[in-house]
Design a protein around this motif. Structure first.
Motif, short mmCIF file in Angstrom:
data_model
loop_
_atom_site.label_atom_id
_atom_site.label_comp_id
_atom_site.label_asym_id
_atom_site.label_seq_id
_atom_site.Cartn_x
_atom_site.Cartn_y
_atom_site.Cartn_z
N VAL A 151 -29.61 -1.79 40.02
CA VAL A 151 -30.69 -1.11 39.30
C VAL A 151 -30.40 -1.05 37.81
O VAL A 151 -31.26 -1.32 36.96
N VAL A 152 -29.15 -0.69 37.46
CA VAL A 152 -28.76 -0.61 36.05
C VAL A 152 -28.81 -1.98 35.39
O VAL A 152 -29.35 -2.14 34.28
N LEU A 153 -28.25 -2.99 36.05
CA LEU A 153 -28.22 -4.34 35.47
C LEU A 153 -29.63 -4.90 35.30
O LEU A 153 -29.93 -5.57 34.32
N ARG A 154 -30.51 -4.62 36.28
CA ARG A 154 -31.88 -5.09 36.14
C ARG A 154 -32.56 -4.46 34.93
O ARG A 154 -33.22 -5.14 34.14
N GLY A 155 -32.36 -3.14 34.75
CA GLY A 155 -32.96 -2.46 33.60
C GLY A 155 -32.48 -3.03 32.28
O GLY A 155 -33.26 -3.18 31.34
N ILE A 156 -31.19 -3.38 32.23
CA ILE A 156 -30.62 -3.92 30.99
C ILE A 156 -31.09 -5.35 30.75
O ILE A 156 -31.57 -5.69 29.65
N MET A 157 -30.96 -6.20 31.76
CA MET A 157 -31.26 -7.62 31.58
C MET A 157 -32.74 -7.89 31.35
O MET A 157 -33.10 -8.76 30.55
N VAL A 158 -33.61 -7.15 32.02
CA VAL A 158 -35.05 -7.38 31.87
C VAL A 158 -35.52 -6.98 30.48
O VAL A 158 -36.38 -7.64 29.88
N ILE A 159 -34.95 -5.92 29.91
CA ILE A 159 -35.40 -5.40 28.62
C ILE A 159 -34.63 -6.01 27.45
O ILE A 159 -35.08 -5.95 26.30
N LEU A 160 -33.49 -6.62 27.71
CA LEU A 160 -32.66 -7.15 26.63
C LEU A 160 -33.42 -8.09 25.68
O LEU A 160 -33.17 -8.06 24.46
N PRO A 161 -34.35 -8.93 26.16
CA PRO A 161 -35.08 -9.79 25.21
C PRO A 161 -35.97 -9.03 24.23
O PRO A 161 -36.30 -9.58 23.17
N TYR A 162 -36.36 -7.80 24.54
CA TYR A 162 -37.26 -7.06 23.64
C TYR A 162 -36.73 -6.98 22.22
O TYR A 162 -37.39 -7.42 21.28
N PRO A 163 -35.53 -6.39 22.00
CA PRO A 163 -35.06 -6.27 20.62
C PRO A 163 -34.74 -7.62 19.98
O PRO A 163 -34.93 -7.78 18.76
N PHE A 164 -34.27 -8.59 20.76
CA PHE A 164 -33.97 -9.91 20.19
C PHE A 164 -35.24 -10.60 19.72
O PHE A 164 -35.26 -11.22 18.65
N LEU A 165 -36.30 -10.53 20.52
CA LEU A 165 -37.57 -11.12 20.09
C LEU A 165 -38.14 -10.38 18.89
O LEU A 165 -38.63 -11.01 17.93
N ALA A 166 -38.07 -9.04 18.92
CA ALA A 166 -38.62 -8.25 17.81
C ALA A 166 -37.88 -8.52 16.51
O ALA A 166 -38.48 -8.51 15.43
N ARG A 167 -36.58 -8.80 16.58
CA ARG A 167 -35.81 -9.08 15.37
C ARG A 167 -36.17 -10.42 14.77
O ARG A 167 -35.98 -10.65 13.56
N ARG A 168 -36.71 -11.33 15.57
CA ARG A 168 -37.05 -12.67 15.07
C ARG A 168 -38.35 -12.67 14.27
O ARG A 168 -38.57 -13.57 13.46
N TRP A 169 -39.23 -11.69 14.53
CA TRP A 169 -40.54 -11.74 13.88
C TRP A 169 -40.44 -11.37 12.40
O TRP A 169 -39.52 -10.68 11.97
N SER A 170 -41.43 -11.84 11.64
CA SER A 170 -41.58 -11.43 10.24
C SER A 170 -42.60 -10.31 10.19
O SER A 170 -43.68 -10.41 10.79
N TYR A 171 -42.26 -9.24 9.47
CA TYR A 171 -43.14 -8.08 9.37
C TYR A 171 -43.70 -8.02 7.95
O TYR A 171 -43.02 -7.57 7.03
N CYS A 172 -44.92 -8.51 7.81
CA CYS A 172 -45.48 -8.60 6.46
C CYS A 172 -46.71 -7.72 6.28
O CYS A 172 -47.27 -7.67 5.19
N ARG A 173 -47.14 -7.05 7.31
CA ARG A 173 -48.33 -6.20 7.17
C ARG A 173 -47.95 -4.81 6.67
O ARG A 173 -48.40 -4.37 5.63
N THR A 174 -47.13 -4.14 7.44
CA THR A 174 -46.74 -2.78 7.11
C THR A 174 -45.50 -2.44 7.92
O THR A 174 -45.18 -3.12 8.90
N ASN A 175 -44.79 -1.42 7.51
CA ASN A 175 -43.67 -0.94 8.31
C ASN A 175 -43.96 0.43 8.90
O ASN A 175 -43.06 1.15 9.32
N ILE A 176 -45.25 0.77 8.95
CA ILE A 176 -45.67 2.06 9.48
C ILE A 176 -46.06 1.92 10.95
O ILE A 176 -46.91 1.10 11.30
N ILE A 177 -45.41 2.72 11.80
CA ILE A 177 -45.70 2.72 13.25
C ILE A 177 -46.47 3.99 13.58
O ILE A 177 -45.94 5.10 13.42
N PRO A 178 -47.72 3.87 14.02
CA PRO A 178 -48.51 5.06 14.36
C PRO A 178 -48.12 5.62 15.73
O PRO A 178 -48.88 5.57 16.70
N HIS A 179 -46.91 6.13 15.81
CA HIS A 179 -46.38 6.60 17.10
C HIS A 179 -45.26 7.59 16.83
O HIS A 179 -44.80 7.74 15.69
N THR A 180 -44.80 8.24 17.91
CA THR A 180 -43.68 9.18 17.78
C THR A 180 -42.34 8.52 18.06
O THR A 180 -41.30 9.10 17.79
#
Length: 315
Positions: A151-180
């Motif tokens: 269960v722990v390994l599945r949670g880690i491995m399935v979500i691990l691509p999230y931050p790696f993919l997000a780090r690859r993108w270029s953020y040119c619109r805004t750095n404001i996140i309308p969230h908590t």
């Protein structure tokens, strides 16, 4: 919005979390129920862990899985609320880019882990009801440990691509996140490059981390109900249903807010943004608060130990 938030950059130094857009004047008031739910979650889940650890008679697979659920609830709540309260109370909205991606990873990892633990608990109930004579030989401590690790390994491995993919993108619109907090799709929406990979992968995670789990739980409970209704006496049927009621309530407490949030996100295009954010917070706050209450009230063994604990302290 300031010009600095509109300039082109590959990776921003920080993101700005707005909290709940449109409800800034009542952030302090909103923090009261948030704090209340978090306090109940902390006290309740630590109580569950304390009772299970202290009582040797509860050192069984069902309560091991319950302890895993309590730990995951504590981590899930703690991964978001401190930053949320700093926004509400101190207007501290900045969050480091790496810290944002780290928070995103932990939130979604714990979420997938919790869903997997509920599946494991459904398996436990299935074996207990459908194969009671083989319960101790099927669900050994070794198998429970392997299930917990999976269960722990599945949670880690399935979500691990999230931050790696997000780090690859270029953020040119805004750095404001309308969230908590740094929710995955809220971050992806800020990117100005082709982000369909993240979007499709997010749908894949939703299906694998939630959809398949719901299917497994449904299959388990279908078999459980079939086994219950062929029991010879009414008392036996009621007793068997009672052993499953706590887990079934925990499943509803977890999946109903998630389902409502997903439907609102997908189809509620006319729903105000602040409602989306509130619902996204509800499905992170409510289950960790309700789970210990459900098991404390509905599970006789835990209820009896809890009453005994307070009785001993009072004497």
């Amino acid at each position: 919005m300031s010009d600095s938030n509109k300039t082109d950059f590959t990776n921003p130094t920080t993101f700005i979390l707005l909290g709940i857009p449109g409800l800034e004047p009542v952030h302090v008031l909103i923090s009261i129920p948030f704090c209340t739910m978090y306090t109940i979650a902390i006290l309740g889940n630590f109580t569950i862990l304390f009772i299970v650890k202290r009582e040797p008679s509860l050192h069984r697979p069902m309560y091991y899985f319950l302890s895993m659920l309590a730990i995951t609830d504590l981590l899930l709540s703690t991964s978001t609320l401190p930053k949320t309260l700093s926004i509400f109370w101190f207007n501290s909205r900045e969050i480091d880019f790496s810290a944002c991606l780290t928070q995103m990873f932990f939130i979604h990892s714990f979420f997938v882990m919790e869903s997997g633990i509920l599946v494991a608990m459904a398996l436990d109930r299935y074996v207990a009801i459908c194969h009671p004579l083989r319960y101790s030989t099927i669900l050994t401590n070794t198998l429970v440990a392997k299930i917990g690790l999976a269960v722990v390994l599945r949670g880690i491995m399935v979500i691990l691509p999230y931050p790696f993919l997000a780090r690859r993108w270029s953020y040119c619109r805004t750095n404001i996140i309308p969230h908590t907090y740094c929710e995955h799709m809220a971050v992806v929406k800020l990117a100005c490059t082709y982000t369909h990979v993240s979007t499709y992968y997010g749908l894949f995670v939703l299906f694998c981390g939630g959809g398949l789990d719901v299917i497994f739980i449904t299959v388990s409970y279908t078999q459980i109900l079939r086994a219950i209704f062929i029991l010879p006496t009414k008392d036996a049927r009621l007793k068997a249903l009672g052993t499953c009621s706590s887990h079934f309530c925990a499943i509803l407490a977890f999946h109903i807010p998630v389902l409502f949030s997903s439907l609102t996100y997908q189809f509620g295009h006319n729903v105000p943004l602040h409602f989306h954010v509130l619902i996204a917070n509800v499905y992170l706050r409510v289950p960790p608060m309700l789970h210990p209450i459900i098991y404390g009230v509905r599970t006789k063994q835990i209820r009896d130990r809890l009453l005994r604990l307070f009785t001993q302290k009072g004497t």
